[in-house]
Design a protein around this motif. Structure first.
Motif, mmCIF file in Angstrom:
data_model
loop_
_atom_site.group_PDB
_atom_site.id
_atom_site.type_symbol
_atom_site.label_atom_id
_atom_site.label_comp_id
_atom_site.label_asym_id
_atom_site.label_seq_id
_atom_site.Cartn_x
_atom_site.Cartn_y
_atom_site.Cartn_z
ATOM 1 N N THR A 1 -137.983 80.703 52.593
ATOM 2 C CA THR A 1 -136.479 80.409 52.355
ATOM 3 C C THR A 1 -136.012 81.250 51.154
ATOM 4 O O THR A 1 -136.666 81.296 50.373
ATOM 5 N N PRO A 2 -134.724 81.827 50.961
ATOM 6 C CA PRO A 2 -134.458 82.369 49.803
ATOM 7 C C PRO A 2 -133.816 81.541 48.762
ATOM 8 O O PRO A 2 -133.525 82.084 47.667
ATOM 9 N N ILE A 3 -133.987 80.238 48.805
ATOM 10 C CA ILE A 3 -133.681 79.350 47.654
ATOM 11 C C ILE A 3 -134.160 79.728 46.525
ATOM 12 O O ILE A 3 -133.407 79.683 45.450
ATOM 13 N N PRO A 4 -135.661 79.613 46.410
ATOM 14 C CA PRO A 4 -136.115 79.901 44.898
ATOM 15 C C PRO A 4 -135.645 81.233 44.374
ATOM 16 O O PRO A 4 -135.318 81.086 43.118
ATOM 17 N N ASP A 5 -135.496 82.285 45.217
ATOM 18 C CA ASP A 5 -135.023 83.390 44.621
ATOM 19 C C ASP A 5 -133.623 83.313 44.010
ATOM 20 O O ASP A 5 -133.143 83.850 43.083
ATOM 21 N N LEU A 6 -132.569 82.543 44.928
ATOM 22 C CA LEU A 6 -131.280 82.480 44.204
ATOM 23 C C LEU A 6 -131.126 81.396 43.282
ATOM 24 O O LEU A 6 -130.154 81.715 42.446
ATOM 25 N N CYS A 7 -132.071 80.471 43.148
ATOM 26 C CA CYS A 7 -132.027 79.957 41.665
ATOM 27 C C CYS A 7 -132.914 80.322 40.673
ATOM 28 O O CYS A 7 -133.344 79.470 39.740
ATOM 29 N N ARG A 8 -133.317 81.504 40.725
ATOM 30 C CA ARG A 8 -134.409 82.017 39.805
ATOM 31 C C ARG A 8 -133.993 81.690 38.302
ATOM 32 O O ARG A 8 -134.828 81.060 37.416
ATOM 33 N N ASN A 9 -132.804 81.944 37.939
ATOM 34 C CA ASN A 9 -132.284 81.633 36.449
ATOM 35 C C ASN A 9 -131.407 80.654 36.341
ATOM 36 O O ASN A 9 -130.786 80.358 35.379
ATOM 37 N N LEU A 10 -131.687 79.484 37.066
ATOM 38 C CA LEU A 10 -130.849 78.442 36.922
ATOM 39 C C LEU A 10 -131.729 76.903 36.633
ATOM 40 O O LEU A 10 -132.800 77.058 37.098
ATOM 41 N N THR A 11 -130.911 76.141 36.057
ATOM 42 C CA THR A 11 -131.936 74.781 35.773
ATOM 43 C C THR A 11 -130.727 73.964 36.081
ATOM 44 O O THR A 11 -129.534 74.150 36.291
#
Length: 80
Positions: A1-11
Motif C-alpha cells: 500500500t502507498p500509505i507509508p510513503d504518503l506519511c513519510r514525513n508526518l507524525t
C-alpha cells in the motif's frame, strides 16, 4: 500500500476506514510515530477509543464526500 510513503514525513494520528485494519501496517506506522485510528469490523472485539478519536472518525465521511465532489468537478473541467 502507498500509505507509508504518503506519511513519510508526518507524525501524529492517521484516521482511516476499516480497509486499513492490519497489524503490519499499524506497526510500520507506529515506528514512524503515527498512530493509526480505525473503527473495528463487526467480527472484532471493540477497542477503547477516546471521544475525540470517535468524533474525528465520524468526520471522515464529510471530508471524503467533499474530496469526491472536488474530484468529479476536476474531471468534468478536464474533459471539456
Amino acid at each position: 500500500t502507498p500509505i507509508p510513503d504518503l506519511c513519510r514525513n508526518l507524525t501524529g494520528k492517521l484516521y482511516a476506514d476499516k480497509g486499513y485494519i492490519g497489524s503490519k501496517l499499524t506497526e510500520k506506522l507506529k515506528r514512524s510515530d503515527i498512530d493509526l485510528v480505525t473503527t473495528v469490523r463487526k467480527n472484532m472485539k471493540r477497542k477503547v477509543m477516546s471521544a475525540f478519536d470517535r468524533a474525528m472518525l465520524s468526520k471522515r465521511y464529510i471530508i471524503e464526500t467533499v474530496n469526491d465532489q472536488l474530484k468529479n468537478i476536476s474531471q468534468i473541467e478536464h474533459s471539456r
